[in-house]
Enzyme design. Structure first.
Site, short mmCIF file in Angstrom:
data_model
loop_
_atom_site.label_atom_id
_atom_site.label_comp_id
_atom_site.label_asym_id
_atom_site.label_seq_id
_atom_site.Cartn_x
_atom_site.Cartn_y
_atom_site.Cartn_z
CG MET A 59 -10.01 40.48 25.20
SD MET A 59 -9.32 41.67 25.24
CE MET A 59 -7.62 41.69 24.83
CG ASP A 61 -13.62 36.03 18.74
OD1 ASP A 61 -12.09 35.67 19.02
OD2 ASP A 61 -14.33 35.59 17.86
CD GLN A 77 -16.70 36.53 22.37
OE1 GLN A 77 -17.12 35.21 22.14
NE2 GLN A 77 -17.60 37.38 22.20
NE ARG A 191 -18.07 30.62 16.03
CZ ARG A 191 -18.08 29.27 16.24
NH1 ARG A 191 -18.63 28.13 16.44
NH2 ARG A 191 -17.11 28.63 15.74
CD GLU A 243 -13.76 30.46 14.66
OE1 GLU A 243 -14.58 29.49 15.51
OE2 GLU A 243 -13.06 30.96 14.94
C1 FRU Z 1 -13.35 33.10 17.29
C2 FRU Z 1 -14.46 32.93 17.30
C3 FRU Z 1 -16.01 32.76 17.23
C4 FRU Z 1 -16.97 32.74 18.06
C5 FRU Z 1 -15.27 33.38 19.65
C6 FRU Z 1 -16.19 32.52 20.81
O1 FRU Z 1 -12.44 33.55 17.77
O2 FRU Z 1 -14.51 31.32 17.86
O3 FRU Z 1 -16.44 32.47 15.89
O4 FRU Z 1 -17.66 33.77 18.37
O5 FRU Z 1 -14.40 33.06 19.44
O6 FRU Z 1 -15.80 33.17 22.05
#
Ligand code: FRU
Length: 538
Positions: A59, A61, A77, A191, A243
């Site tokens: 896991m 974000d 994530q 993103r 990000e």
């Molecule tokens: C931040 C990140 C985001 C991206 C995701 C990919 O930790 O790099 O920018 O969307 O993780 O898993």
């Protein structure tokens, strides 16, 4: 064919024999190596009781967080098939109190536009998107499609923004047929869309990260978006990729003013190495975010505007559809750091989220604005045995919690000190294996610190405990307020009522049992001390 198989089986057999023999003969049979292989011990020692962690596998974000009908929804994530990062999905969990979570089936799977990177979700109360009805408003998720195939083929336009909607309160999702809704303009890192409702103009605002700046877009229906402006050129920290941005309005405590806060996570470039989240304060008029002049000047002098100075709070963003009585927002972050996230010694799962924090703005004596974080997860229902002390003169070494009096591995501690002298106040959390997690405050240097160098398993990455983490104290006064939560493998420390926060993970060889305070001060006082065991039987 047969021969090849036979040969390779032979080879496997020999490798096995060699491994068994060498492990029997090895003198270097440290408990660390034996321990890591034992999943049950992993679970017992490191699985948090009060923080969300996935049942299995990787896991990172937090994504798409929203509050609806008395439930907190957290997406994340997730790589469901491995304990290291890979093709990203959105996992899903639900909680009624931000502490006990129930993991749900996977919410979003990769598709022909790519894997599912970070993003947000909103409750479309007025059904502006037309995906639902006003009686049953759709939940709309806005995320990045990451197309690894295009990236491998050399294109830089492999990240595009897409949407999906749910008509059953976030349980199942339908992807919009006209995805992507924002196409990549030719930026390699493009993103992490975060959407808010901008009441004044009755429209949606989307903020995303584009390389080392952020961009703002507007929409009336969440489907058609137009570009508004960008922010960040030459402002703030640029030692890494930007990000997971966020943008929200907050009341300033004790005034009738409001200001806008813009969060931007950065990796690397954090104050103590690796990943961290910086913040900017200014105004947003529905088109453009303008940083306060005073704030920008302070930023140029020293980079100390971080939501958390510890090494393990990244990619934190706020919940949609949630506001406290005081108008505060609710933030949750990923409790790890890209420097070592995949190497930490848990096998079944990797990483946990922070506890929920309410963000609040306050004005300093110098009339500038600052953000503070207040522990907001409701721990009340989980409180068990407590020990309380008041008005104790600090001698050189004080045992605050001794062995077997309280289970310190999951606990909340509050301390108020007064009469601070120009010296260090060092707290040591220790166990029977001789591991020590050290943190505290240096009143001479006005610095907070966390040192996990002797906290247990540290060797999995040379970035993990290379140096102590440091954070500046923002005010010079002779009293100090500390609150911290321990949950087996993590500590979240709120100094000065959340004006400085430090979150760090650690992996002891045995449960933490004792808490000591060490100092050379002779006239300081513990005005108040309370340790509260926290138990989750749900
Ligand atoms: C931040 C990140 C985001 C991206 C995701 C990919 O930790 O790099 O920018 O969307 O993780 O898993």
């Amino acid at each position: 064919m047969y021969r090849i198989i036979f040969k390779s089986e032979n080879k496997v057999l020999w490798i096995l024999i060699f491994m068994i023999l060498s492990s029997c003969m090895s003198k270097d049979k440290t408990p660390e190596k034996v321990f890591i292989k034992n999943e049950n011990l992993d679970e017992k020692m490191y699985r948090p009781s009060l923080h969300f962690s996935p049942k299995k596998n990787w896991m990172n974000d937090p994504n798409g967080m929203f509050y609806y009908k008395d439930k907190y929804h957290l997406y994340f994530q997730h790589h469901p098939y491995s304990n290291v990062w890979g093709p990203m999905h959105w996992g899903h969990a639900i909680s009624k109190d931000l502490i006990s979570w129930e993991e749900q089936p996977i919410a979003l799977f990769p598709d022909n536009l790519g894997t599912i990177f970070s993003g947000s979700a909103v409750v479309d109360h007025n059904n502006t998107s037309g995906f639902g009805t006003e009686i049953n408003p759709p939940i709309v998720a806005i995320y990045t499609n990451h197309n690894a195939k295009e990236a491998n083929e050399g294109s830089i336009k492999f990240q595009n923004q897409s949407i999906a909607y749910s008509l059953d309160e976030g349980q199942t999702w339908t992807k919009y047929i006209n995805n992507p809704i924002i196409k990549n303009p030719g930026v390699r890192d493009f993103r992490d869309p975060k959407v808010i409702w901008y009441e004044k103009d009755e429209k949606w605002i989307l903020t995303l990260a584009a390389s080392q700046i952020t961009q703002f877009y507007e929409s009336k229906d969440l489907k058609e978006w137009s570009y508004l402006s960008s922010f960040g050129e030459g402002i703030g920290n640029h030692n890494g990729v930007w990000e997971c941005p966020d943008l929200f309005e907050l009341p300033v405590r004790g005034t009738d003013q409001t200001k806008w806060v813009h969060l931007v996570s950065i990796n690397p470039g954090g104050p103590n190495g690796g990943s961290a989240t910086q913040y900017f304060i200014g105004d947003f008029d529905g088109k453009k975010f303008v940083i306060d002049h005073d704030f920008e000047t302070q930023m140029k002098n020293k980079h100390d505007f971080w939501t958390d100075f510890g090494k393990d709070n990244y990619a934190g963003v706020t919940f949609s559809n949630w506001e406290s009585d005081k108008g505060g927002v609710l933030l949750l972050g990923w409790m790890s750091n890209w420097q070592y996230a995949s190497k930490v010694p848990t096998n079944t799962w990797k990483s946990a989220m922070t506890l929920g924090r309410e963000l609040e703005l306050y004005k300093t004596k110098e009339n500038s604005y600052r953000l503070r974080s207040i522990l907001s997860s409701n721990l009340g229902d989980y409180e068990s045995t407590a020990i309380e002390k008041q008005g104790e003169l600090i001698k050189e070494n004080i045992t605050l919690v001794s062995k077997k009096t309280i289970d310190l591995s999951t606990a909340k501690v509050q301390i108020k000190l007064s009469g601070l002298e120009d010296t260090e106040y060092t707290f040591e959390i220790a166990n029977s294996s001789g591991d020590k997690l050290v943190f505290g405050y240096d009143h001479k240097e006005l610095l907070f610190f966390v040192d996990r160098n002797q906290s247990g398993k540290t060797k999995f990455s040379d970035q993990f405990s290379k140096k102590p983490s440091l954070a500046p104290r923002l005010e010079n006064k002779r009293t100090l307020d500390i609150e911290f939560v321990l949950d087996k493998a993590s500590i979240e420390i709120f100094f000065d009522e959340g004006k400085t926060v430090m979150t760090e993970i650690f992996f002891p060889n045995a449960p933490m049992e004792t808490l000591n305070l060490k100092t050379s001060a002779s006239n300081s006082i513990i005005d108040f001390f309370k340790v509260q065991e926290l138990k989750n039987n749900k």
